[in-house]
Design an enzyme around this catalytic site. Sequence first.
Site, PDB file in Angstrom:
ATOM      1  N   GLY A 199      41.859 -23.956   8.990  1.00  0.00           N
ATOM      2  CA  GLY A 199      40.852 -23.407   8.078  1.00  0.00           C
ATOM      3  C   GLY A 199      39.498 -23.181   8.707  1.00  0.00           C
ATOM      4  O   GLY A 199      38.789 -22.237   8.354  1.00  0.00           O
ATOM      5  N   GLU A 200      39.088 -24.050   9.597  1.00  0.00           N
ATOM      6  CA  GLU A 200      37.725 -23.978  10.108  1.00  0.00           C
ATOM      7  C   GLU A 200      37.654 -23.643  11.593  1.00  0.00           C
ATOM      8  O   GLU A 200      36.602 -23.315  12.120  1.00  0.00           O
ATOM      9  CB  GLU A 200      37.023 -25.314   9.827  1.00  0.00           C
ATOM     10  CG  GLU A 200      36.763 -25.468   8.342  1.00  0.00           C
ATOM     11  CD  GLU A 200      36.573 -26.903   7.876  1.00  0.00           C
ATOM     12  OE1 GLU A 200      35.431 -27.298   7.670  1.00  0.00           O
ATOM     13  OE2 GLU A 200      37.580 -27.633   7.730  1.00  0.00           O
ATOM     14  N   PHE A 226      34.743 -23.107   0.597  1.00  0.00           N
ATOM     15  CA  PHE A 226      34.117 -23.312   1.915  1.00  0.00           C
ATOM     16  C   PHE A 226      33.301 -24.592   1.980  1.00  0.00           C
ATOM     17  O   PHE A 226      32.372 -24.700   2.763  1.00  0.00           O
ATOM     18  CB  PHE A 226      33.250 -22.091   2.286  1.00  0.00           C
ATOM     19  CG  PHE A 226      33.932 -20.782   2.068  1.00  0.00           C
ATOM     20  CD1 PHE A 226      35.093 -20.471   2.768  1.00  0.00           C
ATOM     21  CD2 PHE A 226      33.454 -19.864   1.147  1.00  0.00           C
ATOM     22  CE1 PHE A 226      35.748 -19.271   2.563  1.00  0.00           C
ATOM     23  CE2 PHE A 226      34.113 -18.665   0.932  1.00  0.00           C
ATOM     24  CZ  PHE A 226      35.251 -18.372   1.642  1.00  0.00           C
ATOM     25  N   ASN A 269      52.932 -21.324   7.776  1.00  0.00           N
ATOM     26  CA  ASN A 269      53.070 -19.932   7.347  1.00  0.00           C
ATOM     27  C   ASN A 269      52.222 -19.067   8.276  1.00  0.00           C
ATOM     28  O   ASN A 269      51.002 -19.008   8.145  1.00  0.00           O
ATOM     29  CB  ASN A 269      52.607 -19.791   5.891  1.00  0.00           C
ATOM     30  CG  ASN A 269      52.769 -18.365   5.370  1.00  0.00           C
ATOM     31  OD1 ASN A 269      52.498 -17.398   6.092  1.00  0.00           O
ATOM     32  ND2 ASN A 269      53.204 -18.230   4.133  1.00  0.00           N
ATOM     33  N   LYS A 291      48.493 -29.513  12.072  1.00  0.00           N
ATOM     34  CA  LYS A 291      47.050 -29.762  12.164  1.00  0.00           C
ATOM     35  C   LYS A 291      46.378 -28.901  11.092  1.00  0.00           C
ATOM     36  O   LYS A 291      46.806 -28.942   9.948  1.00  0.00           O
ATOM     37  CB  LYS A 291      46.557 -29.443  13.570  1.00  0.00           C
ATOM     38  CG  LYS A 291      47.085 -30.418  14.636  1.00  0.00           C
ATOM     39  CD  LYS A 291      46.574 -30.017  16.014  1.00  0.00           C
ATOM     40  CE  LYS A 291      46.937 -31.034  17.076  1.00  0.00           C
ATOM     41  NZ  LYS A 291      46.507 -30.562  18.430  1.00  0.00           N
ATOM     42  N   GLY A 292      45.365 -28.146  11.439  1.00  0.00           N
ATOM     43  CA  GLY A 292      44.725 -27.325  10.414  1.00  0.00           C
ATOM     44  C   GLY A 292      44.144 -26.090  11.046  1.00  0.00           C
ATOM     45  O   GLY A 292      43.806 -26.077  12.223  1.00  0.00           O
TER      46      GLY A 292
END
Lengths: 352, 748
Positions: free
Chosen positions: B714-715, B248, B641, B711-712
């Site tokens: 995670g946050e 994190f 995924n 892109k992303g």
Amino acid sequence: MKSFDYLRPETLEEALAALSDPDTAVLGGGTNLLDLMKLGVALPDRLVDLTRLPGLDRIETLPDGSWRIGAMVRNADLARDPGFAAAFPMVAEALLSGASAQLRNAATLGGNLMQATRCAWFQDPQARCNRRAPGSGCDALEGANRGHAVLGWTPACIAVHPSDFCVPLAALDAQVEVAGPAGIRHVPLETFHLLPGEEAHRVTALEPGEIVLALRLPAAAAAFAGHARYLKLRERTSFAFALLSAAAALRVEDGRIAEARLALGGVAARPWRCHAAEVLLESAPAAPDSFARAAAAALETAAPSGANGYKIVLAERILARALAAAAAGTPAEMPALPGSLMDDSDRETAHA
Amino acid sequence: MPDDIAPTRHQRLGSNAGDPHSRLDGIAKITGAARYAADNAPAGLLWAVIAGAPVARGRVARLDTAAALAHPGVTHVITPENRPALHKDPDLRAALFDWKLDLLQDDRIRYAGAPMALVLAETAEAAAEGARLLAPEIEADPARIGFGDGLAFAAETVGIGAPPATAVGDVEAGFAAAAQVTEVEIETPPQYHNAMEPHAIVAQWQGERLVIDTPNQAIVMSRPSFAAYFGIPPENVHIRSPYLGGGFGSKAILNPAQILACLAARETGRPVKLVLSRAQMYGPTGHRGATRQSLRLGVDAAGRLTALSHHAVSATSSFDDFLEPAANAALNTYACPAISVSHSGSRWDIGTPGPMRAPGEATGSAALECAMDEAAHAAGLDPLDFRLRNYAETDPATGRAYSSKALRECYALGAERFGWKTRPMQPGQMRDARGRLLGWGMGTSLFPAPMFQAEARATLRADGSAVVETAASDMGQGAWTALAQIAAEGLGLDLAQVEFRSGDSELPDAGVAGGSGHTATAGSALYSAGRDVIAQLTALATADPASPLHGAGNRAVVAADGWLRIEGEDHRRESYAAILARAGRDALTGRGKGARDPAHAEARAMFSHGAVFAEVAVDPALLQIRVTRLTGAFAAGRIINPKLAESQLLGGMIWGLGFALQEEALHDRRSGRLLNADLAGYHVPVNADLAEIEALTVHEEDRFVNPLGVKGVGELGITGTAGAIANAVWHATGRRVRRFPIHPEDLA
Ligand SMILES: Cc1cc2nc3c(=O)[nH]c(=O)nc-3n(C[C@H](O)[C@H](O)[C@H](O)COP(=O)(O)OP(=O)(O)OC[C@H]3O[C@@H](n4cnc5c(N)ncnc54)[C@H](O)[C@@H]3O)c2cc1C
Ligand code: SF4
């Protein structure tokens, strides 16, 4: 960490002999004691593990109809014992509202009674804390004390007892069976935990060298089984200590209250039995007005010990709520989230 | 990476990317076979324990080192008096990702838990007892903690080297033109990462080579940081970090324990293991700094923002400068002709904060979304309608076109799914069957879609299988799986045919697993390494008269399932193994890089977006708050995924729930010590807190972020959620709580 000896006696006599040495601590499930040892708050030279003592894991009814539960009975086993849960549903509910499944599997009856306050300064060996280090002061008075006591406190100590289990036990006139060098004696659970006075160091009625052997519940306590609830206000849906809690048990006859048993948790250094409120409820109709009046009476002597005045208001409300819930009748099945104000179980799967 | 390998039309990448594979490392993890840093125990190991300072400010007057050394098993006690020299001044920041570290340079104490000494012993227990026996004598000064006691200072930078203030347009004129101005102050507390795996290191020296097992989010990038302290070339540092039990952000930055362990290993000539306790993770390993944010929103009669100002006071340590860039949230979220954001600092006697999941975005969006909710209500507008009126078609900060932005679709999908349409405007109007107050709130999620630099290598083997390599970090987010899927895609192979090597600094640099850019960056490198192999293979085949592909001319050659074939002429095909065999090659190696096309970076604003809708139930008398429903809809480019992405988005939303209602670190006012440095006292959500929660994704095609269109995720999920929940609490109760987390008594 500090080295210590570990003893596992086979008999009560051996255990008591081992305990005659000062700086010896009894080990139950260790879920509290071992944490305190790692924190440097408890520094025993020897641990006496009671696991091998015969009979301490027994749940039994005695000829006079009273119940006797051994000190080493695990919290989970007691809560899931069908006979016990049927006789004392709010005790089972309180047990299941506490900690997590893993902790309840390990925690013992004796350990639950004897567990230490969660006051942050008590758990910090470097802080000033009269309860841990007599005469050192009380850092909680000046600190983040929104969780601290509103009843029975003195400036010596404003800590609360954290147990859920003990709250309904106090209401139901449970007795603690204590064994020591002088033999066996019984102490009412209601006064087993000591309130602070000038000092706060002695926290229970146990004398040095004594242990909790068992808990007794009188036969009469089972008469409340039909109208008994435990409710708990907390800051997450499970796995959190109570900010406040209430145990309420009634005997209702023709819509009137024949007898009431009430206790509050999270308000004082002991589970707080509400005698005056019980008296007010006797022969009163089982209705919101009676509950509100009784709840107000229970908090009459309350005073904030810090930034916790809100607790007085909420304690009154949770007591009234618990009374109403008890009057409505004990649920046929244990709620999916025992003790919860937020039981959504008819809405979705819940996890206790 | 050249653009021509980009899938130019919308297509599901082949059979690997796009599939909800369960994590490939799942079995190893649940059976305990996965080896985490602290599981390593080389022969001759010494155990190290840090003795941390018991107060937040002062000096160590005396340590009873003799008592510690006298304890059986204790071998060394390292204090400022005998600490071997380091090659680099720990109070000097040489690089962007350098934090100042407490490495026993002197007897000063700058925060509770800062190292005062390092105790080494033959067993963990002896080292811990040795540390306790040091019984420090301290000359303590009062701790300065909290916005009241902290020392104000002007910020030079915020976050990682970003400017502290930015302005667009004429803000004063904007407020003058407003029909209404909403002013809001919000405080957020210090929060800690609390990764499940404690920080740990096993360090050993092999001559001038330093071999380290430690969880690390930036495996190759960290080598120079370690090397600098010991005056060795970065190549001499070998970091092994196959698994992280959560990071994190806290495992992207060096912490004192790591350097002290390496130093102790060099000094003693033995391998040294140091594992922090849970309590020790509250101090020297970073945290999310507290913020006090003031927002002003000017809104015209049509419900459009005319001016937006967002100022954040961010708390940091007394000696270093990381400031939570909270106010920057206002720069890119809503259309507004005049925006001013600024930061200042407040110095506290605490460990230096650092990046923690959505650093700045989480705190900033919590405040911004609350302010937007208030402004909407003041304007008599539904919160979603208000946001749509202020929808940013181009990036408000730069005026650039977005590389892609399907936020409108997120709003629509989320609102539909949640049933937002029937929301009453006024608070306190809804109750459930149990008589609990119900409230609905929403928030916009926004997170940048950055890319860093990464390299990868792909080697096709004679049997047609491949090995792909890059030093990526699996923090539990699923890099072992998602990156392998991309690598297989690039190679035109089934996932089972690809051996993925990762988590080791001897491999090509995969960049940092941070900023939600790891899949995009490392994934692009892996993909392009695979394409490089395929290009070479194609050249071999098409140049060989014996190959069915000979003379393909300009016709496209397609690589799939281990075969090359000419598009449209399926019978003209040959397996990878056959091509290699005929060419007499036993392997073919390709290389790839992942980086953003600078032209696109210059021209486009790149963000992931989302919308979060929350329902809370509040007990009207007892004030306990429960989040009964959370619906998030997110647009984050191509989803590699779906299963892992959903987990990431849900995890972010759950963190947002903790932010809104639970997480806060408490300090003792006098000593400055943490009061709740454990998971019994520091609350994070439990399973039972999650009634109904869902994360949906909206399809988004992005040709500019990178050739994969990734892109992303995670946050992203944490942004928007905390604000949505706070807004729902208001909608249930009519209370605007100005300080996170929201406690029952705040509603009394
Ligand atoms: C994270 C966490 C959350 C928790 N949440 C809750 C909660 O929500 N509600 C709640 O009620 N509790 C909660 N608990 C506390 C838990 O109930 C206690 O830790 C547990 O009941 C202690 O039992 P034990 O057998 O493990 O005691 P131990 O840790 O073994 O002992 C505790 C104390 O009792 C003494 N002792 C033990 N047995 C005897 C005996 N027979 N005679 C005399 N002394 C004895 C020990 O010497 C020690 O001082 C929580 C604990 C943790 C760690
Ligand atoms: S409240 Fe009691 S337990 Fe807490 S610090 Fe004060 S004396 Fe110690």
